[in-house]
Write a protein that holds these residues in place. Structure first.
Motif, PDB file in Angstrom:
ATOM      1  N   SER A 144       0.862  -1.145  -0.035  1.00  0.00           N
ATOM      2  CA  SER A 144       0.024   0.052  -0.098  1.00  0.00           C
ATOM      3  C   SER A 144       0.883   1.476   0.049  1.00  0.00           C
ATOM      4  O   SER A 144       1.977   1.255   0.635  1.00  0.00           O
ATOM      5  N   PHE A 145       0.490   2.173  -0.727  1.00  0.00           N
ATOM      6  CA  PHE A 145       1.364   3.450  -0.827  1.00  0.00           C
ATOM      7  C   PHE A 145       0.438   4.659  -0.924  1.00  0.00           C
ATOM      8  O   PHE A 145      -0.822   4.651  -1.340  1.00  0.00           O
ATOM      9  N   PRO A 146       0.921   5.848  -0.360  1.00  0.00           N
ATOM     10  CA  PRO A 146      -0.084   6.936  -0.397  1.00  0.00           C
ATOM     11  C   PRO A 146      -0.409   7.665  -1.681  1.00  0.00           C
ATOM     12  O   PRO A 146       0.566   7.608  -2.643  1.00  0.00           O
ATOM     13  N   VAL A 147      -1.532   8.143  -1.821  1.00  0.00           N
ATOM     14  CA  VAL A 147      -1.949   8.878  -3.221  1.00  0.00           C
ATOM     15  C   VAL A 147      -2.199  10.155  -2.929  1.00  0.00           C
ATOM     16  O   VAL A 147      -2.305  11.141  -3.852  1.00  0.00           O
ATOM     17  N   ALA A 148      -2.646  10.597  -1.687  1.00  0.00           N
ATOM     18  CA  ALA A 148      -3.352  11.963  -1.603  1.00  0.00           C
ATOM     19  C   ALA A 148      -3.339  12.174   0.118  1.00  0.00           C
ATOM     20  O   ALA A 148      -3.061  11.212   0.904  1.00  0.00           O
ATOM     21  N   THR A 149      -3.362  13.430   0.581  1.00  0.00           N
ATOM     22  CA  THR A 149      -3.549  13.639   1.942  1.00  0.00           C
ATOM     23  C   THR A 149      -4.586  14.662   2.126  1.00  0.00           C
ATOM     24  O   THR A 149      -4.737  15.706   1.394  1.00  0.00           O
ATOM     25  N   ILE A 150      -5.280  14.794   3.066  1.00  0.00           N
ATOM     26  CA  ILE A 150      -6.502  15.385   3.367  1.00  0.00           C
ATOM     27  C   ILE A 150      -5.970  16.019   4.765  1.00  0.00           C
ATOM     28  O   ILE A 150      -5.490  15.432   5.611  1.00  0.00           O
ATOM     29  N   ARG A 151      -6.783  17.177   5.274  1.00  0.00           N
ATOM     30  CA  ARG A 151      -6.714  17.712   6.398  1.00  0.00           C
ATOM     31  C   ARG A 151      -7.750  17.878   7.152  1.00  0.00           C
ATOM     32  O   ARG A 151      -8.897  17.567   6.962  1.00  0.00           O
ATOM     33  N   ARG A 152      -7.521  18.347   8.532  1.00  0.00           N
ATOM     34  CA  ARG A 152      -8.795  18.515   9.403  1.00  0.00           C
ATOM     35  C   ARG A 152     -10.000  19.388   8.976  1.00  0.00           C
ATOM     36  O   ARG A 152      -9.623  20.575   8.448  1.00  0.00           O
ATOM     37  N   GLY A 153     -11.093  18.739   8.966  1.00  0.00           N
ATOM     38  CA  GLY A 153     -12.188  19.687   8.534  1.00  0.00           C
ATOM     39  C   GLY A 153     -12.640  19.220   7.275  1.00  0.00           C
ATOM     40  O   GLY A 153     -13.737  19.674   6.939  1.00  0.00           O
ATOM     41  N   ASP A 154     -11.712  18.717   6.621  1.00  0.00           N
ATOM     42  CA  ASP A 154     -12.246  18.107   5.077  1.00  0.00           C
ATOM     43  C   ASP A 154     -13.379  16.999   5.292  1.00  0.00           C
ATOM     44  O   ASP A 154     -13.232  16.252   6.313  1.00  0.00           O
ATOM     45  N   GLU A 155     -14.166  16.779   4.299  1.00  0.00           N
ATOM     46  CA  GLU A 155     -15.035  15.750   4.099  1.00  0.00           C
ATOM     47  C   GLU A 155     -14.845  14.754   2.960  1.00  0.00           C
ATOM     48  O   GLU A 155     -14.725  15.617   1.930  1.00  0.00           O
ATOM     49  N   VAL A 156     -15.091  13.662   3.225  1.00  0.00           N
ATOM     50  CA  VAL A 156     -15.017  12.688   2.198  1.00  0.00           C
ATOM     51  C   VAL A 156     -16.176  11.698   2.320  1.00  0.00           C
ATOM     52  O   VAL A 156     -16.819  11.628   3.308  1.00  0.00           O
ATOM     53  N   ARG A 157     -16.595  11.047   1.246  1.00  0.00           N
ATOM     54  CA  ARG A 157     -17.531  10.227   0.897  1.00  0.00           C
ATOM     55  C   ARG A 157     -17.074   8.815   0.818  1.00  0.00           C
ATOM     56  O   ARG A 157     -16.309   8.734  -0.075  1.00  0.00           O
ATOM     57  N   GLY A 158     -17.826   7.803   1.529  1.00  0.00           N
ATOM     58  CA  GLY A 158     -17.395   6.353   1.101  1.00  0.00           C
ATOM     59  C   GLY A 158     -18.400   5.334   1.668  1.00  0.00           C
ATOM     60  O   GLY A 158     -18.928   5.517   2.610  1.00  0.00           O
ATOM     61  N   CYS A 159     -17.796   4.155   1.714  1.00  0.00           N
ATOM     62  CA  CYS A 159     -18.238   3.101   2.362  1.00  0.00           C
ATOM     63  C   CYS A 159     -17.267   2.469   3.087  1.00  0.00           C
ATOM     64  O   CYS A 159     -16.357   2.125   2.783  1.00  0.00           O
ATOM     65  N   PRO A 160     -17.729   2.161   4.587  1.00  0.00           N
ATOM     66  CA  PRO A 160     -16.665   1.446   5.590  1.00  0.00           C
ATOM     67  C   PRO A 160     -16.903  -0.026   5.347  1.00  0.00           C
ATOM     68  O   PRO A 160     -17.744  -0.480   4.882  1.00  0.00           O
ATOM     69  N   PHE A 161     -15.640  -0.633   5.794  1.00  0.00           N
ATOM     70  CA  PHE A 161     -15.669  -1.912   6.086  1.00  0.00           C
ATOM     71  C   PHE A 161     -14.431  -2.316   7.036  1.00  0.00           C
ATOM     72  O   PHE A 161     -13.701  -1.598   7.221  1.00  0.00           O
ATOM     73  N   GLU A 162     -14.300  -3.574   7.279  1.00  0.00           N
ATOM     74  CA  GLU A 162     -13.231  -4.051   7.988  1.00  0.00           C
ATOM     75  C   GLU A 162     -12.018  -4.795   7.377  1.00  0.00           C
ATOM     76  O   GLU A 162     -12.269  -5.484   6.497  1.00  0.00           O
ATOM     77  N   VAL A 163     -10.965  -4.340   7.681  1.00  0.00           N
ATOM     78  CA  VAL A 163      -9.650  -5.357   7.385  1.00  0.00           C
ATOM     79  C   VAL A 163      -8.947  -5.881   8.445  1.00  0.00           C
ATOM     80  O   VAL A 163      -8.101  -4.666   9.178  1.00  0.00           O
ATOM     81  N   ASP A 164      -8.650  -7.085   8.952  1.00  0.00           N
ATOM     82  CA  ASP A 164      -7.998  -7.355  10.012  1.00  0.00           C
ATOM     83  C   ASP A 164      -8.377  -6.647  11.530  1.00  0.00           C
ATOM     84  O   ASP A 164      -7.814  -6.091  12.234  1.00  0.00           O
ATOM     85  N   GLY A 165      -9.774  -6.554  11.486  1.00  0.00           N
ATOM     86  CA  GLY A 165     -10.455  -5.942  12.493  1.00  0.00           C
ATOM     87  C   GLY A 165     -10.273  -4.375  12.820  1.00  0.00           C
ATOM     88  O   GLY A 165     -10.683  -3.930  13.546  1.00  0.00           O
TER      89      GLY A 165
END
Length: 617
Positions: A144-165
């Motif tokens: 896994s490698f980083p592709v972007a960085t977001i900061r405090r207060g930013d909002e993103v949209r998506g679906c949660p799931f679990e990996v290794d708990g």
């Protein structure tokens, strides 16, 4: 001959005839009484009346609709007899199946106070100073490698799931595009880093996310991170792997769809009695032997939509959910294999060459009469003309509508074209302010095809242009969920092409069906002519908005040949913005090609060239 005359439906209707000859779905009435249709419901009418029905002696009278036919008058479709027979057979063979199937596919009501499951798509706010977006969830299987960085207060949209708990968020396509990432590559962010001492990284917003234009299907996980391979938690055991190898929370997604689709099924009017007998009569006289007694939708309980205004948001939602549930009930199943009397789309595309020739004659006749220039945009005019140019172009545009998987089509899914026929045609909506029911009254154009045809007909003809542009993304998403259509980006692109083909096929059918009204004349009602022109204008704008000409390998209007007296846009010099320090230069003008070097024009291109020249003048 005397026997045939005796069998013809009498006017006014008599109790003896009603109890003897029609095919009754209910016990024979003891008394019937015919009255003209009230003015508020479009009466008086030659083809529809009120039939007061008394089932038992001394019992109450109930009003139903008595449907008759009128003499055949169409010179373009020449299928009015087939339309009557199709509607008669629909109520005999399919109406009960359609009503039952729509009710069976409608999800049950969901308690609005029930908490939304955590695994559904939502909006998340960044709580840490910075948060790294990664190409994959951190695990033991893939890097896994980083592709972007977001900061405090930013909002993103998506679906949660679990990996290794650990909870992770798979970003939606819209969020990836806003971050400047490739929309085809997934991106992930960690929700909680307590195990690593990072605390809460993302917090779910209590506001439910609205539909996004890029939204398509259910949330998916990458195959290499299926919980069955990375975790032995209860979450992994509760999430089966789908046929594509992608692990999805099926149970929770089903609950979300149930919440989204909470409403009422499509209403099909009940047919109490029917009669059709064309044996031994000419096609011109077959209309005399048609009769239907239908359930009545009174005006005080069911609203008819003014075609000049179009449906409002609640009505549009009800109609889209209703037609989606109908398509879902018959899609991918073999329920229609034995129904050979159903054509392929209302155009009868099993005879594609004949359908194209009929459309070409209709279009050129209306263009020569000058009936379309005021309603069609130049791009739509070019598109429809190119559609009629050859069998190859016509087939390339509409053939995809008859490719499996097919479903049951209504064929003319839109509000009634005028108030005078609203009692027995078009759509009706209940008076409920929220989640109104949608009733479809006439089924003359019932057929088989891809469901995008019905959706295109409704969005283009049932909504005002501004309302369609505002509600279209949400209504398309709502239809996809109602019809059970889910898939990848390629599936979405394919559906959009189906929708474009549906717009073109709707335009073809609209021109054929309303050719006499569009042509005008002393016998045509001016109000009906204006409504037909308005519908054609809405269709042309939708064709241009969706760029439907791309299905034809279209060219722009400037690439067409122009007359000698016209100013050719290709001959105008084009200028570029001068960069700082760059000397001003003018490109060489394009010279007009010699007339002998140009390919000869077809009759359709010559007619289109003349029309465009008239519009520019």
């Amino acid at each position: 001959m005397a026997s045939r005359l005796r069998m013809e439906p009498c006017c006014p209707m008599m109790t003896e005839w009603m109890s003897t000859y029609p095919e009754l779905r209910v016990p024979a009435p003891v008394e019937v009484r015919e009255e003209p249709l009230p003015r508020e419901e479009g009466g008086p009418s030659r083809v529809c009346a009120l039939l007061w029905w008394k089932a038992t002696q001394g019992g109450p009278e109930v009003a139903h609709l008595l449907r008759r036919a009128r003499p055949f008058s169409s010179t373009l479709l020449s299928t009015e007899r087939n339309l009557l027979e199709r509607e008669y057979r629909f109520h005999r063979e399919l109406a009960d199946v359609v009503a039952t199937s729509c009710a069976a596919t409608e999800p049950s009501e969901v308690d609005p106070q029930e908490q939304v499951p955590a695994a559904l798509e939502g909006i998340y706010k960044v709580m840490s100073a910075t948060l790294t977006i990664r190409s994959n969830p951190t695990g033991k299987l893939v890097p896994s490698f980083p592709v972007a960085t977001i900061r405090r207060g930013d909002e993103v949209r998506g679906c949660p799931f679990e990996v290794d708990g650990q909870p992770w968020l798979q970003l939606s396509q819209q969020s990836r595009e806003l971050l400047g990432l490739e929309s085809q590559r997934p991106a992930y962010a960690q929700i909680n880093g307590e195990r690593l001492g990072l605390g809460e990284l993302l917090r779910r917003s209590p506001v439910a996310p609205g539909p996004e234009q890029s939204a398509w299907g259910r949330p998916t996980l990458p195959a290499q991170f299926s919980p069955s391979a990375t975790s032995s938690s209860d979450f992994a055991q509760a999430c089966p792997v789908d046929t594509d190898g992608l692990n999805v929370p099926e149970g929770r997604w089903s609950r979300f769809v149930a919440r989204l689709m909470a409403g009422r099924p499509l209403r099909i009017p009940c047919c109490l009695a029917s009669y059709w007998d064309d044996a031994g009569v000419t096609k011109e006289e077959a209309w005399r032997n048609f009769l239907l007694v239908m359930e009545r939708f009174p005006a005080q309980d069911w609203h008819a939509v003014d075609p000049r205004v179009g449906c409002n948001e609640e009505q549009a939602r009800a109609a889209v959910k209703g037609i989606g549930s109908l398509h879902r009930a018959f899609s991918g199943r073999r329920m229609l294999d034995g129904v050979h009397w159903l054509p392929l789309t209302p155009l009868g595309l099993e005879k594609r060459a004949a359908a194209r020739a009929l459309y070409s004659d209709c279009l050129h006749g209306l263009l020569l009469a000058g009936a379309l220039q005021a309603a069609l945009t130049p791009v739509a005019l070019e598109t429809l003309s190119k559609l009629s140019s050859s069998d190859e172009a016509f087939g390339a545009a509409v053939a995809r509508l008859v490719q499996p998987p097919l479903t049951l089509l209504h064929g003319d899914f839109q509000p009634a074209p005028r108030q005078s026929v609203a009692a027995w045609t078009g759509l009706r909506f209940s008076t409920a302010r929220q989640n109104p029911a949608c009733a479809v009254l006439d089924w003359q154009c019932v057929s088989r095809g891809r469901g995008a045809y019905d959706l295109a007909s409704f969005l283009a003809l049932g909504l005002d242009v501004r309302a369609r542009r505002e509600m279209e993304p949400f209504l398309v998403l709502l239809y996809l969920e109602a019809a059970g259509i889910r898939g990848s980006e390629n599936s979405r692109v394919e559906f959009y092409d189906d929708f474009r083909a549906g717009l073109l096929a709707t335009a073809v059918f609209f021109l054929q069906r309303h050719a006499g009204t569009l042509a005008g004349g002393p016998e045509v009602d001016p109000a009906a002519n204006q409504v037909a022109l308005l519908g054609l204008h809405r269709l042309s704008v939708a064709i241009e908005d969706w760029n439907a000409i791309q299905l034809l390998g279209g060219i722009s209007c400037q690439d067409l040949a122009f007359g000698e007296d016209d100013k050719d846009p290709r001959a105008l010099p084009k200028y570029k913005l001068k960069k700082p320090g760059e000397p001003k230069r003018m490109p060489r003008e394009r010279r007009r090609m010699p007339r002998d070097s140009q390919e000869p024009l077809s009759p359709a291109e010559r007619l289109l060239r003349t029309t465009l020249s008239t519009l520019r003048k």
